[in-house]
Motif scaffolding. Structure first.
Motif: not given
Lengths: 389, 327
Positions: A369-370, B307-309, B305, B311, A366-367
């Protein structure tokens, strides 16, 4: 003590003989190379379906004949200097072409040692040894094909080609990360560090490519458990950028005296930094930001295509590797990247006219997010988006 | 002298020899109490106590080789004569022991310490003298000699160790731990990494002068630290460090230890986790961090952080109006 009488004449004669011998050997090598393929195609077992295609050579070795010959030239000294006692099962010694063919087949097909050994009439241990010798040679000889643009002219060309894609000015590269998956023993506690967020054991490969999908910078060998931006922060590229020693070239000046510095682009898995521009997040964006995101995404396709092409062509790093040596795997990955660049440099892709279109290189991932960003990076992104009003 | 002779051939007749040396008849049913009260009361000789040895403070390189005896001593340390209110017998016995062991001789001590000591005593039941316990016997060198001569006074080492474990337990512990002192010093730099799992990896980075390097990765949950293998780090197992010729050319290798420490000190530069990077303060910290030039250190410490997606919405709201942009 003076020279021995007649020694100069002897030396001249020897030089002439050497020159004749070398030209003779060159011509014989060319003949050998031509004959080698005919002979090879007769000798192989189980590759007939691939040989019958339009370009049997390329389907087997993943490179054109021209590129194959160039690679042979690159590794010739190393592959022939050592006491070459590699033998086919029938007792015949392996020539340089045979060795390169075995290694390219191993890297390109990802087939097991036994399968390749059977196809080529070799013991599987010979396949392993020849492949590793090739890797050791290529990672030294071929490294010239993977470097950050060293001159202003070279960088200007890179920027120009990026701008041609979707109009992003002064862009120097596109960055992305892919995972090389491995099969490691689950019960081994040392395997845990390689277990990534998708529950696969994997090693990461981070690349920065130019507009022609040429790898300009890579870092590999770190565990897949590390997120994209941690890998980026671990890289020397990041270190150099922070020091101001990279992406510190010519700034683009506009009429209103605003400037755009050199930068690279990356997806949302990376932090927004003064030299790394990521897309805006959110759905209902201002038109200029939405347009910027669109162009940003289109421009980023080069790195996705490059990684998809890399894995598609060099299948040893595509599938799940069975308990690889984790100290050797990065070197294999590097050599695959070098071969990828050599193909571009020699012009294989241009000749074929079939630019790889697939962008799937990490299908199961999966993509990321930072959330980290820097105000200077935000300012740069804002200036870029204002160009697309 | 005494030490070597006894160690060599006195084992079967040690008791007889002891008796003859002290003027006792060589016979069974000896009245030990009589001996204690009459024979040596006039000469307790405190100066010959083991603790007066000029070498008593020296660490004993072999003290670690007798962990069992130390452990036994701890369990029976309550038999100390001082604790039992019998200091006179304590002085007598220590005097006897000092005569027996010749503990003041430096050459003796070193000679004794060079020999391998038996792990178990040959006749542990013979010596049931509780009064032998003394803190001074915690002296490592003396401990060594006492154990060496266990064929003379079979439980000497036991008893002397009792004292060490009792009154001078700290001293004994220190002496024992001095053997490990070097280890502790070596691991001092790694203390901050305790609790981290360590992995050794080969990293290829084409932006480095030397593109291939061995690195150590330390991980604790989402906190990662990447260090060059060549650094001051040593493996926890204290294996001999392998000299990697490739590493010798590393540019990072030129970084001094202090520089490394400096970069480790700048851990807050990268040490963020998701809660920390919310809000204005986090922004300031981040901006400050990214303007810093310390991030080029050879080590990187990062708290990832997840790496869960998912947001996290509105974590960073930055607009031109708030003046955050740096022109």
């Amino acid at each position: 003590m003076g020279p021995i009488r007649g020694s100069r004449k002897k030396k001249k004669l020897e030089r002439k003989l050497d020159a004749n011998a070398s030209t003779a050997s060159d011509s014989s090598e060319k003949d050998d190379a031509l004959d080698w393929w005919d002979d090879f195609s007769r000798r192989t077992i189980g590759l007939h379906s691939e040989l019958e295609g339009l370009d049997g050579f390329k389907s087997i070795f993943k490179v054109s004949r021209k590129t194959f010959d160039y690679i042979c030239l690159l590794v010739k000294d190393d592959m022939t200097a050592k006491s070459s006692n590699f033998m086919f099962l029938n007792g015949r010694p392996l020539s340089l072409y045979d060795q390169v063919a075995v290694a390219l087949r191993r890297l390109g097909s990802g087939d097991s040692l036994v399968t390749i050994g059977y196809s080529f009439g070799l013991n599987h241990s010979t396949v392993s040894q020849v492949t590793w010798r090739f890797v050791e040679s290529m990672e030294v000889r071929g490294l010239r094909h993977l470097h950050w643009p060293s001159t202003e002219e070279e960088m200007a060309q890179v920027k120009l080609k990026f701008e041609k894609i979707q109009g992003l000015p002064n862009c120097c590269g596109s960055i992305d990360t892919t995972h090389i998956t491995m099969c490691l023993p689950v019960l081994d506690p040392t395997s845990n560090v390689w277990l990534d967020a998708e529950k696969n054991h994997s090693m990461v490969l981070q690349v920065i490519v130019d507009a022609e999908m040429r790898f300009r910078d890579i870092i590999t060998g770190l565990p897949g458990k590390m997120s994209d931006w941690l890998v980026f922060q671990s890289s020397n590229f990041h270190k150099l950028c922070e020091k101001g020693e990279r992406l510190n070239g010519k700034r683009l000046e506009f009429i209103n005296r605003s400037e755009i510095r050199e930068y690279i682009i990356g997806d949302s898995g990376y932090p927004l930094l003064p030299y790394l521009v990521t897309p805006y997040d959110g759905k209902e964006l201002q038109p200029s930001k939405a347009e910027f995101n669109k162009r940003h995404t289109e421009t980023r396709l080069v790195v996705q295509r490059a990684l998809a092409s890399l894995k598609e062509r060099w299948r040893i790093i595509q599938g799940v590797m069975w308990r690889p040596d984790k100290h050797r795997l990065p070197r294999i990955i590097l050599v695959c990247c070098l071969l990828h660049n050599i193909i571009i440099d020699v012009g294989d892709e241009m000749e074929d006219g079939n630019v790889p279109m697939s962008i799937e290189h990490d299908a199961d991932y999966k993509q990321q997010i930072c959330d980290v960003y820097d105000s200077k990076g935000a300012y740069l992104r804002e200036k870029l988006s204002l160009l697309f009003i | 002298m005494l030490c070597s002779v006894r160690a060599g051939k006195a084992a079967p007749n040690w008791l007889d020899r002891l008796r003859s040396n002290k003027g006792f008849p060589i016979a069974d049913n000896l009245d030990l109490d009589h001996f204690l009260t009459n024979q040596n009361l006039d000469n307790p000789s405190p100066s010959s106590l083991p603790h007066s040895s000029p070498h008593s403070a020296l660490p004993d390189p072999h003290s670690d080789s007798h962990p069992n005896s130390h452990r036994r001593d701890n369990s029976s340390s309550s038999n100390s004569p001082i604790e039992n209110g019998n200091p006179s017998s304590y002085g007598i016995i220590t005097g006897i022991l000092s005569d027996l062991f010749h503990m003041t001789g430096a050459s003796r001590s070193s000679k004794c310490s060079g020999k391998k000591l038996p792990r178990k005593q040959s006749n542990p039941k013979i010596c049931s003298v509780p009064s032998l316990t003394n803190a001074d016997y915690a002296d490592d060198k003396n401990l060594c000699c006492a154990q060496k001569e266990d064929n003379i006074l079979s439980s000497n080492s036991d008893n002397s160790s009792k004292g060490g474990a009792n009154a001078g337990s700290d001293k004994a512990q220190n002496a024992r731990s001095m053997v490990e002192e070097e280890e502790v010093e070596d691991e001092k730099g790694e203390k901050e990494l305790q609790g981290y799992s360590k992995s050794e990896v080969t990293v290829i980075d084409t932006s480095s002068d030397v593109w291939k390097s061995d690195k150590l990765i330390f991980r604790r949950k989402n906190v990662w630290k990447v260090k060059d293998k060549k650094g001051k780090l040593r493996s926890y197992g204290r294996k001999k460090r392998k000299q990697c010729s490739e590493m010798n050319g590393l540019s990072d290798m030129t970084a001094s230890a202090s520089k490394k420490a400096k970069f480790w000190g700048s851990e807050e530069r990268f040490h963020f986790n998701a809660p920390q990077i919310r809000g204005k303060e986090a922004l300031k910290q981040l901006n400050k961090g990214y303007n810093s030039h310390h991030c080029s250190g050879p080590e990187i410490s990062v708290s990832a952080p997840d790496s869960s997606n998912d947001k996290k919405g509105n974590v960073y709201s930055l607009s031109q109006e708030n003046g955050s942009y740096d022109h």
